[in-house]
Write a protein that holds these residues in place. Structure first.
Motif, mmCIF file in Angstrom:
data_model
loop_
_atom_site.group_PDB
_atom_site.id
_atom_site.type_symbol
_atom_site.label_atom_id
_atom_site.label_comp_id
_atom_site.label_asym_id
_atom_site.label_seq_id
_atom_site.Cartn_x
_atom_site.Cartn_y
_atom_site.Cartn_z
ATOM 1 N N ASP A 220 126.948 23.759 7.776
ATOM 2 C CA ASP A 220 126.919 25.409 7.780
ATOM 3 C C ASP A 220 127.551 26.036 6.673
ATOM 4 O O ASP A 220 126.942 27.250 6.193
ATOM 5 C CB ASP A 220 127.662 26.060 9.049
ATOM 6 C CG ASP A 220 128.964 25.414 9.483
ATOM 7 O OD1 ASP A 220 130.034 25.975 9.222
ATOM 8 O OD2 ASP A 220 129.193 24.114 9.543
ATOM 9 N N ARG A 247 126.472 27.742 14.035
ATOM 10 C CA ARG A 247 127.439 28.361 12.821
ATOM 11 C C ARG A 247 126.326 28.840 11.696
ATOM 12 O O ARG A 247 126.769 30.094 11.089
ATOM 13 C CB ARG A 247 128.492 27.659 12.502
ATOM 14 C CG ARG A 247 129.617 27.425 13.615
ATOM 15 C CD ARG A 247 130.686 26.511 13.007
ATOM 16 N NE ARG A 247 131.697 26.191 13.851
ATOM 17 C CZ ARG A 247 132.775 26.902 13.953
ATOM 18 N NH1 ARG A 247 132.921 28.087 13.165
ATOM 19 N NH2 ARG A 247 133.622 26.571 14.941
ATOM 20 N N ALA A 272 129.951 32.202 20.010
ATOM 21 C CA ALA A 272 129.121 32.493 18.969
ATOM 22 C C ALA A 272 127.746 32.808 19.493
ATOM 23 O O ALA A 272 126.972 33.503 18.811
ATOM 24 C CB ALA A 272 128.785 30.933 18.309
#
Length: 336
Positions: A220, A247, A272
């Motif tokens: 990421d 992510r 998230a």
């Protein structure tokens, strides 16, 4: 006939070729002379006892061949027809089947696990599991159409890919991943391939606009640094990569979990999903209608079947060893 029934769990040497009677098709079934059978990571998991610990049935769910015998009650197929199979036999009567989502059938049974599969010279397959192979498509390519190609196609459909979006694929050099790259690009998406091996980068550049090498499944940070955040992630290797997938995806994006070969749990951070409104979806397998689409993609050269090795049926243990070595880019196919 020669066949590989799974008689024990363990390393590749538990695969022992046996002689069996040629099976007889029942109502709505056909006898298929197997011309090609793909070797999938699911086969490795089954042989090693990681999933569906069932002994007895012949292994293999990526099947293509010719109709060599017919049972009563057929409506479409005739002797000699060239056919490719979906991965499962469905009931065709539950609400999922009637709604065109037979992959969710509660009575569905996988060929090569609950039913005899394609590591054999012949197998019996339900007529409604089969699609006609176009003349221009080889048996080898058709064998991998449902799983190696169709699985990625089904995931892209669930994720709602649109032209102009960016699609990132983890495990991009694997059998499903390398075809998903091609599918996404043919749908007008920009494509990013993620691989764990630098030696596989050159091959992936044939199909991906950008390639990222992920060490230990982490990618990421590099994706953000290179401004490659995707709208959609197809995660083929979720045990190692799901955290990075979540992510790296853009706000409002989608992560489709397609594979998790370790068959272990994965921790995720709910925040998230909430704060960035990420859509997390599981994706299973293709329907017969999607298999027919994939065969058309092959016929029209929108997708190229990436087959690294073609081996005789007797070399099934060798095929498993190749797959487990991590050296395969694409698929290995067995020919009885």
């Amino acid at each position: 006939m020669l066949a590989f029934p799974l008689e024990a769990f363990g390393a590749s040497d538990v695969l022992q070729i046996r002689t069996r009677d040629v099976p007889v098709p029942g109502w709505g079934q056909v006898l298929v002379k197997v011309e090609a059978c793909g070797v999938c990571g699911q086969d490795i998991m089954r042989r090693s006892g990681k999933v569906d610990r069932v002994l007895g049935p012949v292994i293999g769910h990526e099947i293509a061949g010719a109709v060599a015998g017919t049972g009563p009650g057929l409506s479409e197929l005739r002797l000699g027809d060239r056919v490719a199979s979906t991965q499962r036999m469905s009931c065709h009567t539950c609400r999922h089947c009637l709604g065109g989502r037979e992959v969710l059938c509660t009575q569905g049974v996988l060929y090569g696990e609950g039913l005899d599969g394609g590591y054999a010279e012949y197998c019996v397959i339900d007529e409604l599991s089969l699609a006609h192979i176009p003349d221009e498509v080889s048996f080898d390519a058709a064998a991998i159409a449902a799983c190696a190609i169709g699985t990625g196609y089904h995931a892209l459909m669930l994720a709602g890919v649109k032209p102009g979006q960016r699609v990132l694929v983890t495990g991009a050099s694997g059998g499903i991943g390398i075809h998903a790259l091609q599918l996404a690009r043919s749908m007008g998406a920009e494509v990013v391939g993620v691989t764990s091996s630098a030696r596989k980068v050159d091959k992936l550049r044939l199909y991906a606009d950008e390639v990222v090498v992920a060490e230990g499944g982490v990618f990421d940070k590099e994706v953000r640094q290179r401004n490659l955040q995707p709208d959609i992630v197809l995660d083929m290797t979720a045990y190692a990569t799901l955290d990075s997938s979540l992510r790296s995806v853009r706000r409002g994006g989608s992560v489709a979990v397609v594979g998790n070969l370790e068959n272990k749990t994965v921790a995720i951070l709910p925040g998230a999903l909430i704060q960035r409104e990420i859509r997390l979806v599981g994706s299973k397998a293709c329907s017969r209608a999607e298999l027919e689409d994939c065969l058309q993609f092959l016929q029209r050269n929108l997708v190229r079947a990436e087959i690294q090795e073609i081996l005789p049926l007797q070399s099934a243990p060798v095929a498993h060893e190749l797959l487990e070595s991590g050296a395969v880019q694409g698929r290995v196919v067995l020919r009885p």
